[in-house]
Structures are given as C-alpha cells and as structure tokens.
Design a protein around this motif. Structure first.
Motif, short mmCIF file in Angstrom:
data_model
loop_
_atom_site.label_atom_id
_atom_site.label_comp_id
_atom_site.label_asym_id
_atom_site.label_seq_id
_atom_site.Cartn_x
_atom_site.Cartn_y
_atom_site.Cartn_z
N ALA A 33 0.82 -1.21 0.00
CA ALA A 33 0.00 0.00 0.00
C ALA A 33 0.85 1.26 0.00
N LEU A 35 0.54 5.00 1.36
CA LEU A 35 -0.25 5.63 2.43
C LEU A 35 -0.20 7.15 2.36
N PRO A 41 -4.47 4.05 3.34
CA PRO A 41 -4.09 3.64 2.00
C PRO A 41 -4.80 4.47 0.93
#
Length: 79
Positions: A33, A35, A41
C-alpha cells in the motif's frame, strides 16, 4: 469470512499482499500500500508476472522491493 480476515491480518503484519494466481491463472502478484500523511491507503505498488518469473519462493524478495517503492511514494504525501 474467517479465511479472508486471517489473510487481511497477515497482510497488515507483513506489509504486503500476494496473489497466488487466484485472480488470473498462472499469474502471481505482490503488492504494498501507498499511504497518505494520516497512514490511510490511497493506492498500491504492485509487481505482476507469470508464475515462472515470480515464483512463490521469490515473494519475500520481491515484496521487500515493492514495499520500499511504496514507502518512498508514501513519503511524497508526508512532505
């Protein structure tokens, strides 16, 4: 449901997710992910390829690079 929640917990712990050809026969994926500044995310970095080029035995090595790229991208949102 139980299996999915267990998988999500494992992804959170390891920092990356894998697709062992569940979505497309013969294709493996490793993802991490991206962020935002709050830790939520907002996207992902992923590497996909045929099982022969992205074998399960290489998932951790590939994941380390994917996570590094995701962290670097995330830093753009934390500036």
């Amino acid at each position: 449901r139980t299996a999915m929640l267990r998988e999500v917990a494992q992804i959170r712990e390891s920092g990356y997710a894998v697709d062992r050809a569940e979505g497309l026969t013969g294709v493996h994926c490793v993802a991490a992910a991206v962020l935002d500044r709050h830790g939520y995310p907002i996207g992902a970095i992923t590497i996909s390829g045929p099982e022969s080029r992205v074998p399960e035995s290489e998932f951790l090595r590939v994941a380390q690079r994917v996570m590094a790229a995701a962290r670097a991208t995330s830093e753009c949102f934390n500036a």
